[in-house]
Design a protein around this motif. Structure first.
Motif, mmCIF file in Angstrom:
data_model
loop_
_atom_site.group_PDB
_atom_site.id
_atom_site.type_symbol
_atom_site.label_atom_id
_atom_site.label_comp_id
_atom_site.label_asym_id
_atom_site.label_seq_id
_atom_site.Cartn_x
_atom_site.Cartn_y
_atom_site.Cartn_z
ATOM 1 N N TRP A 218 0.736 -1.013 -0.281
ATOM 2 C CA TRP A 218 0.596 -0.055 0.390
ATOM 3 C C TRP A 218 1.010 1.349 -0.390
ATOM 4 C CZ3 TRP A 218 -4.929 0.083 -0.694
ATOM 5 C CH2 TRP A 218 -6.092 -1.151 -0.158
ATOM 6 N N ARG A 219 0.561 2.050 -0.952
ATOM 7 C CA ARG A 219 1.368 3.774 -0.805
ATOM 8 C C ARG A 219 -0.114 4.354 -0.174
ATOM 9 N NH1 ARG A 219 4.573 1.117 -0.708
ATOM 10 N NH2 ARG A 219 6.484 0.683 -2.830
ATOM 11 N N VAL A 220 0.657 5.833 0.618
ATOM 12 C CA VAL A 220 0.086 6.350 0.723
ATOM 13 C C VAL A 220 -0.183 7.530 -0.160
ATOM 14 C CG1 VAL A 220 -0.290 8.412 2.560
ATOM 15 C CG2 VAL A 220 0.576 6.190 3.404
ATOM 16 N N CYS A 221 -1.652 8.329 -0.610
ATOM 17 C CA CYS A 221 -1.901 8.893 -1.036
ATOM 18 C C CYS A 221 -2.227 10.383 -0.665
ATOM 19 C CB CYS A 221 -3.194 8.685 -2.725
ATOM 20 S SG CYS A 221 -2.658 7.509 -2.927
ATOM 21 N N ARG A 222 -1.715 11.760 -1.175
ATOM 22 C CA ARG A 222 -2.470 12.812 0.025
ATOM 23 C C ARG A 222 -2.633 13.816 -0.933
ATOM 24 N NH1 ARG A 222 1.842 14.001 4.357
ATOM 25 N NH2 ARG A 222 0.049 11.938 5.328
ATOM 26 N N LEU A 223 -3.520 14.861 -0.836
ATOM 27 C CA LEU A 223 -4.078 16.371 -1.481
ATOM 28 C C LEU A 223 -4.105 16.846 -0.003
ATOM 29 C CD1 LEU A 223 -6.932 15.646 -4.046
ATOM 30 C CD2 LEU A 223 -4.599 16.074 -4.046
ATOM 31 N N THR A 224 -2.713 17.619 -0.563
ATOM 32 C CA THR A 224 -3.186 18.991 0.417
ATOM 33 C C THR A 224 -1.397 20.058 -0.029
ATOM 34 O OG1 THR A 224 -1.908 19.510 2.622
ATOM 35 C CG2 THR A 224 -0.133 18.882 1.185
#
Length: 246
Positions: A218-224
């Motif tokens: 799994w990989r962390v996906c982030r919008l910021t």
């Protein structure tokens, strides 16, 4: 021939050493307590968040202030375990005598840890919460509910788990994580999850020893930041067109 000398008198048995039984704890006792954090704890929480950012080499991303933490973590609508929740770890060389039950849904957890040597805390005055009883903050864990559609159950997501440097490798991190897991079981939740930096091998080993499975696939996906602000509808002039094929 001379007669043989008489045998020496028997040596008296040594007196047993007077001390604690073999199963009695020895060393330096330290009393540890996990309780729900309150708004008055924000200054300590803010300092630990900054220390965590330094440890993780992410100070350039840390913009939290005491005011922003107070307004978001302890707003009138937040309710423990159903919103943002913080367990605070306090330690003291003396038994706790004050009552800190701030919510009927959680009774503070108290444990006695027997140390080989006393802990030298260079920041003790900074993190003191009760000078009379010599109580100071040693760590915290922040978590909130999430949901698993596969399990059809809520869970807890741990955003931060932090123990101050001089209190590490004493079992306090395990105490914090175990308290979150026990609360999840108590509420019938399906899982507890969090992320760990791939270079933090000590943390990875600790979590694996606690029974956690590291999900490498799994990989962390982030919008910021700017990428998130680009979705502000008030500033967006983007239109969508649907072409109908004949």
């Amino acid at each position: 021939m001379a007669a043989a000398a008489p045998p020496p008198p028997p040596t008296p048995a040594p007196e047993p050493a007077m001390g604690p039984p073999e199963d009695s704890p020895v060393g330096h006792p330290m009393f540890a307590r996990i309780r729900l954090a309150t708004p008055s704890d924000v200054p300590h929480i803010h300092k630990m968040i900054h220390q965590m950012a330094v440890f993780e080499r992410l100070t350039h991303l840390c913009s939290a202030t005491e005011n922003s933490l107070s307004s978001t973590l302890f707003s009138p609508t937040t309710k423990p375990f159903h919103s943002f929740t913080i367990f605070l770890l306090e330690v003291s060389p003396n038994p706790f005598t004050d009552s800190v039950i701030t919510d009927p849904s959680f009774t503070p957890v108290v444990k006695v840890v027997h140390l080989d040597l006393p802990i030298d805390d260079p920041e003790k005055e900074t993190f003191t919460t009760n000078a009379v009883n010599d109580v100071s903050v040693a760590g915290f864990v922040l978590f909130f509910p999430n949901y698993s559609t596969f399990l059809a159950k809520p869970g807890f997501y741990i955003e931060d788990l932090f123990v101050r440097d001089c209190f590490r490798r004493k079992g306090f991190g395990k105490m914090l994580l175990s308290t979150v897991a026990k609360q999840a079981v108590k509420m019938g939740y399906g899982r507890v999850e969090w992320v760990v930096l791939d270079w933090n091998v000590n943390a990875i080993k600790f979590y694996e020893e606690m029974g956690a499975k590291i999900l490498h696939e799994w990989r962390v996906c982030r919008l910021t930041g700017d990428a998130l602000e680009a979705y502000d509808s008030s500033n967006s002039s983007e239109t969508y067109h649907c072409a109908r094929s004949s």
